[in-house]
Design an enzyme around this catalytic site. Structure first.
Site, short mmCIF file in Angstrom:
data_model
loop_
_atom_site.label_atom_id
_atom_site.label_comp_id
_atom_site.label_asym_id
_atom_site.label_seq_id
_atom_site.Cartn_x
_atom_site.Cartn_y
_atom_site.Cartn_z
N LYS A 23 0.92 -1.28 0.04
CA LYS A 23 0.11 0.08 -0.14
C LYS A 23 0.87 1.29 0.09
CE LYS A 23 -2.25 -1.04 3.84
NZ LYS A 23 -1.62 -2.29 4.19
N ARG B 51 -9.31 0.97 9.22
CA ARG B 51 -9.14 -0.66 9.71
C ARG B 51 -10.01 -1.12 10.57
NH1 ARG B 51 -3.03 0.44 9.38
NH2 ARG B 51 -1.85 -1.61 9.74
N ARG C 193 11.65 -6.25 4.53
CA ARG C 193 11.56 -4.84 4.81
C ARG C 193 12.13 -4.45 6.23
NH1 ARG C 193 5.54 -1.97 4.71
NH2 ARG C 193 5.56 -2.76 6.83
N ARG D 122 11.79 -0.96 11.85
CA ARG D 122 10.57 -0.97 12.58
C ARG D 122 10.71 -2.35 13.33
NH1 ARG D 122 5.66 0.32 8.52
NH2 ARG D 122 4.47 -1.04 10.16
N ARG E 62 0.13 -9.08 13.44
CA ARG E 62 -0.40 -7.80 12.72
C ARG E 62 -1.31 -8.56 11.78
NH1 ARG E 62 4.82 -5.23 10.48
NH2 ARG E 62 3.47 -3.85 9.44
P1 AMP Z 1 1.02 0.49 9.22
O1 AMP Z 1 2.15 1.34 8.97
O2 AMP Z 1 -0.19 0.79 8.34
O3 AMP Z 1 1.41 -1.03 9.06
O4 AMP Z 1 0.72 0.63 10.75
C1 AMP Z 1 1.54 0.26 11.55
C2 AMP Z 1 1.01 0.23 13.07
O5 AMP Z 1 0.33 1.28 13.36
C3 AMP Z 1 -0.23 -0.93 13.08
O6 AMP Z 1 0.24 -2.11 13.26
C4 AMP Z 1 -1.23 -0.34 14.22
O7 AMP Z 1 -0.42 -0.63 15.40
C5 AMP Z 1 -0.91 1.12 13.90
N1 AMP Z 1 -2.04 1.74 13.05
C6 AMP Z 1 -1.82 2.23 11.57
N2 AMP Z 1 -2.91 2.69 11.14
C7 AMP Z 1 -4.07 2.24 12.05
C8 AMP Z 1 -5.52 2.33 12.14
N3 AMP Z 1 -6.09 2.90 11.00
N4 AMP Z 1 -6.08 1.87 13.43
C9 AMP Z 1 -5.43 1.34 14.34
N5 AMP Z 1 -4.01 1.05 14.49
C10 AMP Z 1 -3.20 1.76 13.38
#
Ligand code: AMP
Length: 191
Positions: A14, A89, A128, A134, A146
Site C-alpha cells: 500500500k 482498519r 523490509r 521498524r 498484525r
Molecule cells: P502500518 O504502517 O499501516 O502497517 O501501521 C503500523 C501500526 O500502526 C499498526 O500495526 C497499528 O499498530 C498502527 N495503526 C496504523 N493505522 C492504524 C489504524 N487505522 N487503526 C489502528 N491502528 C493503526
C-alpha cells in the site's frame, strides 16, 4: 474530489503504490501508520500511548486514529482528493470516515484491495525489517499478530464496502510497475 482507499494486509504494498499514485493523480497521501510513527518519533503524548501497541502489532484505539484523520482531512479540503492508506482498519473507523467526508460534502470514490498471499506477506515484511528499523517488521510473531489483527478487525470492511459497491480486488504480486498499472486501469475508469 477523488477519494481512494488503498486496502490490504500489512506488506501488501500500500505504501509503495500510494507514493506512485499521489504523484500521478495529485492526491494527498494519508497513512495513519506514517502519522503515528512521526508522533512516536516526536515523543508526543499520543505517540507514547501508541508505541507499545504498535510494537506489539496491535491496532491503536479508534478514537486516536479517527481524530488524526479528521484534522488532516479538514486542513486539506482544497486537494484533488486523498489516498487513505492503512485507514480505515475497523468498521467503526469506516463509519467515522463516511460521516466525516459527508459532513465535508464529499465521499469515498472507491476502494482498491491489493491481494497477496500470507507466505509472501511474511517474506516481504521480514525483508523490509532488515532496513526499515521498524520493531513490528523485525519479528515473525509480531508480523503474524498484525496479520491476525487484519483478519479479525479489518477484513470485515470488505463486506462494508461491497455493500456500497465500492470494492475492487487488485492482484498485488508481480513487479511494482505491473501492480501500479493494474491500479491505474481501475482508477482511470472512475476518474
Ligand atoms: P502500518 O504502517 O499501516 O502497517 O501501521 C503500523 C501500526 O500502526 C499498526 O500495526 C497499528 O499498530 C498502527 N495503526 C496504523 N493505522 C492504524 C489504524 N487505522 N487503526 C489502528 N491502528 C493503526
Amino acid at each position: 474530489m477523488f477519494n481512494l482507499i488503498l486496502f490490504g494486509p500489512p506488506g501488501a504494498g500500500k505504501g509503495t503504490q500510494s507514493e506512485k499514485l499521489i504523484e500521478k493523480y495529485s492526491l494527498i497521501h494519508l497513512s495513519t501508520g506514517d502519522i503515528l510513527r512521526s508522533e512516536v518519533a516526536a515523543q508526543t503524548d499520543l505517540g507514547l500511548k501508541a508505541k507499545e501497541l504498535m510494537d506489539r502489532g496491535d491496532l491503536v484505539p479508534d478514537e486516536i486514529v479517527i481524530g488524526m484523520i479528521r484534522s488532516k482531512v479538514e486542513s486539506s479540503m482544497d486537494a484533488n482528493g486523498f489516498i487513505f492508506d492503512g485507514f480505515p482498519r475497523t468498521i467503526a473507523q469506516a463509519e467515522a470516515l463516511d460521516a466525516l467526508l459527508s459532513e465535508l460534502g464529499t465521499s469515498i470514490t472507491t476502494l482498491l484491495a491489493l491481494t497477496v498471499d500470507e507466505a509472501e506477506l511474511i517474506k516481504r515484511l521480514l525483508n523490509r525489517g532488515k532496513d526499515s528499523g521498524r520493531a513490528d517488521d523485525a519479528d515473525e510473531t509480531i508480523i503474524r499478530n498484525r496479520i491476525a489483527e487484519y483478519d479479525n478487525k479489518t477484513a470485515p470492511l470488505i463486506g462494508y464496502y461491497q455493500e456500497q459497491d465500492k470494492f475492487t480486488k487488485i492482484e498485488g504480486t508481480g513487479s511494482i510497475d505491473d501492480i501500479f498499472n493494474r491500479l491505474c486501469e481501475s482508477i482511470n475508469v472512475l476518474n
